[in-house]
Enzyme design. Sequence first.
Site, PDB file in Angstrom:
ATOM      1  N   LYS A 291       0.855  -1.203   0.000  1.00 18.06           N
ATOM      2  CA  LYS A 291       0.000   0.000   0.000  1.00 18.06           C
ATOM      3  C   LYS A 291       0.887   1.247   0.000  1.00 18.06           C
ATOM      4  CE  LYS A 291      -1.507   1.474   4.186  1.00 18.06           C
ATOM      5  NZ  LYS A 291      -1.238   2.851   4.559  1.00 18.06           N
ATOM      6  N   ASN A 292       1.955   1.233   0.828  1.00 28.32           N
ATOM      7  CA  ASN A 292       2.762   2.445   0.988  1.00 28.32           C
ATOM      8  C   ASN A 292       3.767   2.661  -0.134  1.00 28.32           C
ATOM      9  OD1 ASN A 292       1.284   2.975   3.237  1.00 28.32           O
ATOM     10  ND2 ASN A 292       2.862   2.387   4.697  1.00 28.32           N
TER      11      ASN A 292
ATOM     12  N   ARG B 231       1.246  14.099  13.041  1.00 29.27           N
ATOM     13  CA  ARG B 231       1.494  13.898  11.615  1.00 29.27           C
ATOM     14  C   ARG B 231       1.707  15.206  10.842  1.00 29.27           C
ATOM     15  NH1 ARG B 231      -0.174   8.750  10.513  1.00 29.27           N
ATOM     16  NH2 ARG B 231       1.434   8.724   8.937  1.00 29.27           N
TER      17      ARG B 231
ATOM     18  N   CYS C 232      -3.960  12.385  13.516  1.00 36.16           N
ATOM     19  CA  CYS C 232      -4.668  11.112  13.381  1.00 36.16           C
ATOM     20  C   CYS C 232      -4.450  10.346  14.682  1.00 36.16           C
ATOM     21  CB  CYS C 232      -4.127  10.327  12.193  1.00 36.16           C
ATOM     22  SG  CYS C 232      -2.477   9.727  12.483  1.00 36.16           S
TER      23      CYS C 232
ATOM     24  N   ARG D  84      -8.279  -0.505   5.321  1.00 39.28           N
ATOM     25  CA  ARG D  84      -7.450   0.517   4.684  1.00 39.28           C
ATOM     26  C   ARG D  84      -6.142  -0.069   4.173  1.00 39.28           C
ATOM     27  NH1 ARG D  84      -6.190   5.470   8.031  1.00 39.28           N
ATOM     28  NH2 ARG D  84      -5.165   5.866   6.060  1.00 39.28           N
TER      29      ARG D  84
ATOM     30  N   ASP E  77       5.584   0.246  12.058  1.00 40.31           N
ATOM     31  CA  ASP E  77       4.329  -0.349  11.573  1.00 40.31           C
ATOM     32  C   ASP E  77       4.169  -1.803  12.007  1.00 40.31           C
ATOM     33  OD1 ASP E  77       4.168   1.405   8.375  1.00 40.31           O
ATOM     34  OD2 ASP E  77       3.841   2.036  10.438  1.00 40.31           O
TER      35      ASP E  77
HETATM   36  C1  EPZ Z   1       4.868   6.727   6.442  1.00 43.21           C
HETATM   37  O1  EPZ Z   1       4.142   7.754   7.074  1.00 43.21           O
HETATM   38  C2  EPZ Z   1       3.917   5.547   6.352  1.00 43.21           C
HETATM   39  N1  EPZ Z   1       2.753   5.920   5.537  1.00 43.21           N
HETATM   40  C3  EPZ Z   1       3.461   5.136   7.746  1.00 43.21           C
HETATM   41  O2  EPZ Z   1       2.650   3.972   7.608  1.00 43.21           O
HETATM   42  C4  EPZ Z   1       4.696   4.780   8.569  1.00 43.21           C
HETATM   43  O3  EPZ Z   1       4.298   4.467   9.886  1.00 43.21           O
HETATM   44  C5  EPZ Z   1       5.669   5.964   8.592  1.00 43.21           C
HETATM   45  O4  EPZ Z   1       6.010   6.352   7.244  1.00 43.21           O
HETATM   46  C6  EPZ Z   1       6.967   5.630   9.323  1.00 43.21           C
HETATM   47  O5  EPZ Z   1       7.577   4.534   8.719  1.00 43.21           O
HETATM   48  C7  EPZ Z   1       2.881   5.953   4.194  1.00 43.21           C
HETATM   49  O6  EPZ Z   1       3.933   5.689   3.641  1.00 43.21           O
HETATM   50  C8  EPZ Z   1       1.641   6.322   3.413  1.00 43.21           C
HETATM   51  P1  EPZ Z   1       7.057   9.976   8.477  1.00 43.21           P
HETATM   52  P2  EPZ Z   1       4.744   9.249   7.092  1.00 43.21           P
HETATM   53  O7  EPZ Z   1       6.932  11.261   7.720  1.00 43.21           O
HETATM   54  O8  EPZ Z   1       5.596   9.474   5.917  1.00 43.21           O
HETATM   55  C9  EPZ Z   1       7.607  13.322  11.776  1.00 43.21           C
HETATM   56  C10 EPZ Z   1       0.828   2.583   8.008  1.00 43.21           C
HETATM   57  O9  EPZ Z   1       0.531   2.015   9.061  1.00 43.21           O
HETATM   58  N2  EPZ Z   1       7.430  14.279  10.683  1.00 43.21           N
HETATM   59  O10 EPZ Z   1       8.153   9.047   8.122  1.00 43.21           O
HETATM   60  O11 EPZ Z   1       3.618  10.164   7.360  1.00 43.21           O
HETATM   61  C11 EPZ Z   1       6.347  12.511  12.050  1.00 43.21           C
HETATM   62  O12 EPZ Z   1       5.482  13.211  12.915  1.00 43.21           O
HETATM   63  C12 EPZ Z   1       1.281   4.026   8.043  1.00 43.21           C
HETATM   64  O13 EPZ Z   1       0.842   2.046   6.876  1.00 43.21           O
HETATM   65  C13 EPZ Z   1       7.586  15.633  10.947  1.00 43.21           C
HETATM   66  O14 EPZ Z   1       7.833  16.041  12.084  1.00 43.21           O
HETATM   67  O15 EPZ Z   1       5.683   9.200   8.373  1.00 43.21           O
HETATM   68  C14 EPZ Z   1       6.904  11.258  12.668  1.00 43.21           C
HETATM   69  O16 EPZ Z   1       7.143  11.484  14.057  1.00 43.21           O
HETATM   70  C15 EPZ Z   1       1.083   4.652   9.400  1.00 43.21           C
HETATM   71  N3  EPZ Z   1       7.418  16.529   9.936  1.00 43.21           N
HETATM   72  C16 EPZ Z   1       8.240  11.057  11.963  1.00 43.21           C
HETATM   73  O17 EPZ Z   1       8.559  12.338  11.388  1.00 43.21           O
HETATM   74  C17 EPZ Z   1       7.146  16.126   8.641  1.00 43.21           C
HETATM   75  O18 EPZ Z   1       7.035  16.991   7.746  1.00 43.21           O
HETATM   76  C18 EPZ Z   1       8.207  10.024  10.836  1.00 43.21           C
HETATM   77  O19 EPZ Z   1       7.080  10.324  10.033  1.00 43.21           O
HETATM   78  C19 EPZ Z   1       7.009  14.744   8.392  1.00 43.21           C
HETATM   79  C20 EPZ Z   1       7.171  13.835   9.412  1.00 43.21           C
END
Ligand code: EPZ
Length: 434
Positions: A22-23, A125, A120, A401, A309
Amino acid sequence: MDKFVIRGGNPLVGTVRVSGAKNSALPCMAAAILTEEEITLENIPQVRDIDTERKLLASMGAEVDFGTVSSQHRTTISCRTLSDPVAKYEIVKTMRASSLVLGPLLARTGMARVAMPGGCAIGGRPIDLHIKGLEKMGATIIQEHGYLEARASRLKGAHLVFDKITVTGTEDLLMAAVLADGETVMENCAREPEVTDLAALLTAMGANIEGAGTSTIRVQGVSSLHRATYRINPDRIEAGTYLIAGAITRGDLTVAYCNPDHLRAVIAKLEEAGVRIDIPAADAVRVRPGNGLFATDISTEEYPGFPTDMQAQYMALATQAEGVSLIKENIFENRFMHVQELVRMGANIKVDGRTATVRGPAKLSAAAVMCSDLRASASLVLAALVADGESILDRVYHMDRGYERIEEKLRSVGAEIQRMGNVFAPRVPAAVAD
Ligand code: EPZ
């Protein structure tokens, strides 16, 4: 609202087939925005988030085939005209990954109006790192009325260093960079296989990318991209979830059509816990009982560390392990929503900040429980598979989802699981993104 009814106690025996990731599919679908020509993606999972992304692209003017019965794992997207480059809140609120259209829209059309994803179940996020990178590439971005209004005559190559490792941030800016004027160097990038998948598609479309899958990615912008057909990689988190299903039920389960190389941290941790793991083929992993299940500690990290995850799913297994397991969640600030539901089933878990202490083995008893987010739901399914009696899991739309036909796949290897649809219920409210 659909529910699952699960009777625990059956060891899972046989083979389950993993669907596409999915991702990976979500950023790859967004990449279609970058060209006027047709993009065809294969091995697309049939899950709710993919349908949401199809609706999002169609709402912007893309021609999207919604998959027919024969080709339900393939999608063809043509963004010849993007009449309305707006990611509307009604869609974004159900799937925060919609922010992935921000970079491609700016790169292709010079403008984008994207609803802020909002928080969320698992955390705030934010997408500040996406915005910071795009501004460094010359975009002007203002936030008003819950939307990001972004404009750029033509994005310029830049030297970007991510303050934090972000998966969709890396993907969003990679898609912005491939059509930018000049070279972009991105440091402290996410190394997840989903980033590598996206880079492979973009390269097939004519992009010039080096270093995908490492911390530093170098992009030479090109003037346009062209049609491509690309097969999405297997879903490593779905695969890991089924490995734990086999382990927690002490079955003999082969997880096929997966990529063992993407599961190294999960496999190592399962072996440390005493689970017997074999790799019978290049695309398969087999789990069987070892001489017991032993407590182990996990600390979630960015790839190639133990994936956040998989944290909830591993916690379900830890409730059955001999001893005390410490589970530290380093990526998201609120990713223990499954704990209280597991405790209601009899688990012995205490949370202190970002660390959960799990004492086992605990005899789990069936209960009515509530799903809260995608991976917490998976954790409850795993617990119900070993609980004594019949559990009822509510709000399984969270599962839908990201897990394709999970009840059919589990039933095919011996689980007693049924989906109970309440036909008289109003349409399920759009799931809050996680
Ligand atoms: C991706 O989310 C995945 N989703 C998530 O999978 C996964 O848990 C996550 O990466 C971590 O591996 C998709 O790929 C669609 P991040 P993403 O940006 O990109 C902070 C699932 O279960 N951050 O890597 O949104 C954030 O708050 C989902 O399939 C900022 O501060 O996660 C977090 O603490 C859930 N500012 C950390 O970085 C930003 O601009 C990592 O988030 C972006 C992120």
